[in-house]
Design an enzyme around this catalytic site. Structure first.
Site, PDB file in Angstrom:
ATOM      1  N   SER A 185     -12.599   2.913  -4.589  1.00  0.00           N
ATOM      2  CA  SER A 185     -11.519   4.156  -4.557  1.00  0.00           C
ATOM      3  C   SER A 185     -10.295   3.142  -4.729  1.00  0.00           C
ATOM      4  O   SER A 185      -9.670   2.915  -6.113  1.00  0.00           O
ATOM      5  CB  SER A 185     -10.932   4.945  -3.899  1.00  0.00           C
ATOM      6  N   HIS A 230       1.846   0.434   4.459  1.00  0.00           N
ATOM      7  CA  HIS A 230       1.096  -0.196   4.109  1.00  0.00           C
ATOM      8  C   HIS A 230       0.123  -1.125   4.873  1.00  0.00           C
ATOM      9  O   HIS A 230      -0.874  -2.145   5.066  1.00  0.00           O
ATOM     10  CB  HIS A 230      -0.227  -0.762   2.667  1.00  0.00           C
ATOM     11  N   TYR A 274     -10.934   9.484   7.322  1.00  0.00           N
ATOM     12  CA  TYR A 274     -10.746  10.357   5.838  1.00  0.00           C
ATOM     13  C   TYR A 274     -12.173  11.656   5.780  1.00  0.00           C
ATOM     14  O   TYR A 274     -12.432  12.245   5.691  1.00  0.00           O
ATOM     15  CB  TYR A 274     -11.052   9.647   5.283  1.00  0.00           C
ATOM     16  N   ARG A 277      -8.795  10.824  -8.056  1.00  0.00           N
ATOM     17  CA  ARG A 277      -9.902  10.416  -8.485  1.00  0.00           C
ATOM     18  C   ARG A 277     -10.758  11.999  -7.971  1.00  0.00           C
ATOM     19  O   ARG A 277     -11.192  12.831  -9.293  1.00  0.00           O
ATOM     20  CB  ARG A 277     -10.518   8.866  -8.878  1.00  0.00           C
ATOM     21  N   LYS A 278     -11.842  11.146  -7.351  1.00  0.00           N
ATOM     22  CA  LYS A 278     -13.091  11.826  -7.202  1.00  0.00           C
ATOM     23  C   LYS A 278     -12.771  13.169  -5.750  1.00  0.00           C
ATOM     24  O   LYS A 278     -13.432  13.813  -5.146  1.00  0.00           O
ATOM     25  CB  LYS A 278     -14.353  10.978  -6.774  1.00  0.00           C
TER      26      LYS A 278
END
Length: 293
Positions: free
Chosen positions: A142, A110, A200, A256-257
């Site tokens: 997120s 990161h 993304y 998560r989603k």
């Protein structure tokens, strides 16, 4: 009276600041200083992304491409672990453990180009760097949910509210610093053939195309059927099952989603305007355009 964002972070015993950037507890000053001398191998693959921008998703794709190409028999769990981390369950820093990993190594980070090892910021020979970028609104939402789940899991105090987190994110005062400095630092290398940039949102729109692009970048020959198989295995529902069963605690709370536009469930109109203005100020003239839908 509610705490200000600055006071909340100052009171957080689980983060610390190194050269103006706040890091989570697993990223120590010693680790960051040791990064300078990290050695790359010619077949190393680096995945660089701001937190919650798609690192684990890209890892699954890369791992399955390498497996299909006969280059590795390791699982994505064997490859997981950020370069700059020292994990509580491991006796040595990740950058030290990577020295013993079989090639090809998939190295996750990161860090920005300024804080990553120089050999990653300025790769040579056949080293490949994949940079994943996600729009900052979905990244922030997120990240907030991930932080809350992680803090609950490890008995740490929660972030007081979404509003607190948003202010930290906007100001670049949460862990890993300014989102825009991160993405633009890597984006400056877009003309270097050692780098591949993927968004993304584009991956969500056409995953088989993204898999094919990554395979070509890694010089792994694949037919259309294999590409479709990998894309299906790397859909959110398929990947969530793999992550939920990971042996790494922080990985089990990652999925998560996995959708584009979830920021609308959290952002106020004013927050959306503030981040839009930040995007305009930071990205105008850079050639980088981010998708929010």
């Amino acid at each position: 009276m509610a705490k200000t964002s600055a006071n909340f972070m100052d009171d957080d015993d689980f983060t610390h600041v190194v050269k103006g950037i706040r890091y989570p507890p697993d990223v120590t000053k010693d680790n960051l200083e040791a990064m300078v001398n990290f050695d790359l191998r010619d077949d190393d693959i680096i995945i660089a992304a701001f937190p919650k921008a798609g690192t684990n998703w890209m890892l699954e794709i890369v791992n399955k491409i390498l497996s299909a190409g006969g280059r590795t028999d390791a699982s994505s769990d064997d490859m997981v672990g950020k370069l700059e981390f020292t994990y509580p369950h491991e006796p040595r820093p990740r950058h030290v453990m990577l020295q013993e990993c079989a090639s090809p190594r998939v190295i996750l980070t990161h860090l920005t180009p300024d804080t990553a090892p120089p050999v990653i910021a300025h790769p040579q020979n056949n080293v490949k760097v994949i940079v994943v970028m996600r729009n900052p609104k979905d990244t922030a939402v997120s990240y907030f949910h991930f932080e809350q789940k992680l803090r609950s899991r490890f008995g740490r105090k929660p972030i007081p509210s979404w509003d607190e987190f948003f202010q930290l994110f906007l100001a670049g005062k949460h862990t890993y610093g300014c989102y825009f400095d991160h993405v633009l630092g890597w984006w400056e290398r877009r003309d270097d053939p050692h780098f591949l940039f993927l968004k993304y949102e584009d991956m969500k729109q056409d995953l088989p195309k993204a898999v094919k692009t990554v395979a070509e970048f890694l010089q792994v020959k694949m037919d259309d059927a294999s590409i479709e198989t990998i894309a299906h295995a790397c859909t959110f529902s398929s990947m969530k099952a793999a992550l939920d069963n990971s042996r790494y605690g922080d990985r089990t709370v990652n999925a998560r989603k996995g959708i584009v536009g979830d920021w609308k469930t959290m952002f106020t109109d004013e927050q959306s305007r503030m981040l839009d203005l930040k995007c305009k100020t930071k990205l105008e003239g850079t050639g980088l355009h981010l998708n929010f839908e």
